[in-house]
Design an enzyme around this catalytic site. Structure first.
Site, PDB file in Angstrom:
ATOM      1  CG  ASP A   1      -3.143   3.493  -1.824  1.00 15.32           C
ATOM      2  OD1 ASP A   1      -3.834   3.320  -2.846  1.00 15.32           O
ATOM      3  OD2 ASP A   1      -3.176   2.707  -0.862  1.00 15.32           O
TER       4      ASP A   1
ATOM      5  CG  ASP B   1      -3.056  -1.106  -2.683  1.00 16.39           C
ATOM      6  OD1 ASP B   1      -2.869   0.001  -2.145  1.00 16.39           O
ATOM      7  OD2 ASP B   1      -3.864  -1.943  -2.241  1.00 16.39           O
TER       8      ASP B   1
ATOM      9  CB  SER C   1      -0.964  -0.020   1.184  1.00 18.50           C
ATOM     10  OG  SER C   1      -1.857   1.057   1.140  1.00 18.50           O
TER      11      SER C   1
ATOM     12  CG  ASP D   1      -6.530   0.028  -1.367  1.00 22.75           C
ATOM     13  OD1 ASP D   1      -5.647   0.916  -1.276  1.00 22.75           O
ATOM     14  OD2 ASP D   1      -6.685  -0.859  -0.508  1.00 22.75           O
TER      15      ASP D   1
END
Length: 498
Positions: free
Chosen positions: A256, A258, A114, A260
């Site tokens: 961010d 990834d 993340s 999500d």
């Protein structure tokens, strides 16, 4: 030969443990053996639940960290070892691979750390019917796995025919939003895409263009940049304001690592807080019931837009559990959102004859697009849309490289004794800043309300050696300055061993 190992023991010895978003740890600790074992534990748990059996497919994807391909290979090798087939989805957003798995009733995995630095990474696990919850984590920890003594994940993958070719999950994910909002929903808008090293950067450009907007690519990096949507770096704040002024942008879009968790800046280049974005998205979609962590802005209650607001601990598993409870209360439309902006849609939404299916996992695209489309429909700039909410402002930052044990010890000290003792101690520590402490909440960390209406919330991070600080006030500058002073006080007390 194989070695029988307990997943709980591997976690303890490796330091790669479950946090609020799956397993995370140092890349050096996330060896092939550790990642292989965790994947086996995940699939064994699903098998016991009747949700996986040999011959079934498991989807896997990753973010753009240098370590992600190796970890993906180790996880894929474990899937094959368990008799499964790998749907290799490549490097795509977490919600895209999750949506692919949910739609097909198959488990899925995302290799990502993340927003944290690239010396760390992680694995997110999704059941066929949703994210893993805390009960699943406990069951995974209890698994015993037989891990080969010596293996090379890449060699195992090369030697097996079960590894499927690249599966495209992005087209369906993009179509999900183009079909719902419309191919001209963003027509006339000048939108910057801050690409940095987000795995969904090209997908965002594709979405903007397919929805009729004009996309400007900005700040692309081939080196991983740990962008935290809850604590936007000063350099990213400066860049956004410069881009907005120079290119006359209506907004700047980003995510961010990834993809999500969203980042959306208004026409002036000011990044919107994720918890404000969540309120605006829920309102735009006509949502009736909301689940959100205790750290989020209190404007969600004050705005009066929702039939019920349920507060939770921080982390998507807790938000999902609260959404499930709201469903039992028979609310017709339900969502959840977090302070980082990640938006979870628990129920389908129907608007203007168009249908949007549920996606009960953190998503960055829906809040960005819903708010942009709503602002355009109403003829408002993003800053004006935000100004229509009650004037409560939040700010968050963190103390980095603070051992979790040290953070937890400080929180324990602050909340020891009777309620009166605790309020007196909190007033002594923060009273010069905020006045008298009148209430505290220990749902997750320590959230303190003061008689001047300021709020201070301290919480050890669940997945990194950090102490988070969230502040809320009636003025944006006050919320930011308060946060800085609170962190200094906390740092000074932590160094004293309190």
């Amino acid at each position: 030969m194989a070695q029988n190992m307990s997943v709980a023991d591997i976690m303890s010895h490796s330091g790669v443990a479950f946090g609020t978003s799956g397993a995370r740890g140092l890349v050096s600790a996330m060896t092939d053996r550790v990642c292989f074992a965790y994947t086996m534990g995940f699939l064994q748990h699903l098998e016991a639940e009747g949700l996986f059996s040999p011959g079934q497919h498991v989807a896997i994807a990753g973010d753009l960290r240098p370590s992600s391909p190796r970890i993906m290979a180790a996880c894929a090798a474990a899937i094959i070892h368990m008799g499964g087939h790998v749907d290799y989805c490549g490097f795509v957003p977490s919600p895209a691979v999750a949506a692919y798995g949910f739609a097909r009733g198959m488990a899925s995995m995302m290799v990502t750390g993340s927003h944290i630095p690239d010396d760390r990474n992680g694995i997110k696990f999704n059941r066929p019917d949703g994210e893993i919850l805390k009960a699943d984590e406990l069951a995974m920890r209890a698994q015993r796995v037989n891990v080969p003594d010596i293996f090379d994940a890449h060699e195992m993958l090369l030697a097996t025919p079960e590894m499927d070719p690249l599966v495209d999950v992005t087209d369906a994910y993009v179509a999900r939003y183009v079909d719902f909002f419309g191919a001209q929903a963003l027509h006339g808008l000048r939108l910057g895409i801050y690409e940095h090293s987000a795995v969904g950067r090209d997908l965002l450009v594709m979405l903007v263009e397919q929805m009729g907007g004009q996309a400007y690519r900005l700040g692309r990096s081939e080196t991983f940049i740990p962008v935290d949507t809850e604590a936007v770096r000063p350099e990213d704040q400066i860049l956004a304001r410069q881009w907005a002024a120079e290119l006359h942008l209506d907004a700047i879009l980003s995510t961010d690592g990834d993809s999500d968790r969203p980042l959306l800046a208004d026409e002036n280049g000011n990044w919107m807080r994720g918890d404000i974005l969540g309120i605006l998205c829920a309102s735009a979609l006509g949502i009736k019931a909301v689940a959100t962590p205790v750290s989020c802005n209190s404007a969600v209650e004050l705005c009066g837009m929702f039939d019920e607001v349920r507060r939770t601990r921080i982390g998507s598993p807790f938000v999902i559990e609260a959404m499930q409870e709201l469903a039992k209360a028979q609310h017709t439309t339900i969502c959840g959102y977090e302070a980082n902006g990640g938006f979870l849609l628990a129920t389908p939404v129907d608007m203007g004859g168009r249908h949007l299916t549920a996606l009960p996992t953190r998503d960055a695209v829906l809040p960005i697009m819903a708010v942009l489309v709503d602002a355009k429909r109403r003829g408002l700039a993003l800053s004006m849309l935000q100004d229509q909410l009650p004037q409560r402002y939040t700010f968050s930052d963190r103390l980095q490289n603070v051992p979790t044990a040290q953070s937890q010890a400080l929180i324990r000290y602050l909340q020891t004794g009777s309620d009166a003792d605790i309020l007196a101690r909190l007033t002594h520590m923060f009273g010069a800043l905020c006045g008298q402490a009148i209430h505290f909440d220990t749902t997750d960390g320590l959230r303190i309300s003061f008689d001047n209406d300021d709020i201070v919330h301290l919480r050890p991070s669940g997945n990194a050696p950090e102490l988070r600080c969230y502040t809320e006030s009636a003025d944006s500058e006050r919320a930011a300055s308060l946060n800085g002073v609170v962190l200094k006080i906390v740092r000074d007390n932590a160094e004293k061993g309190l």
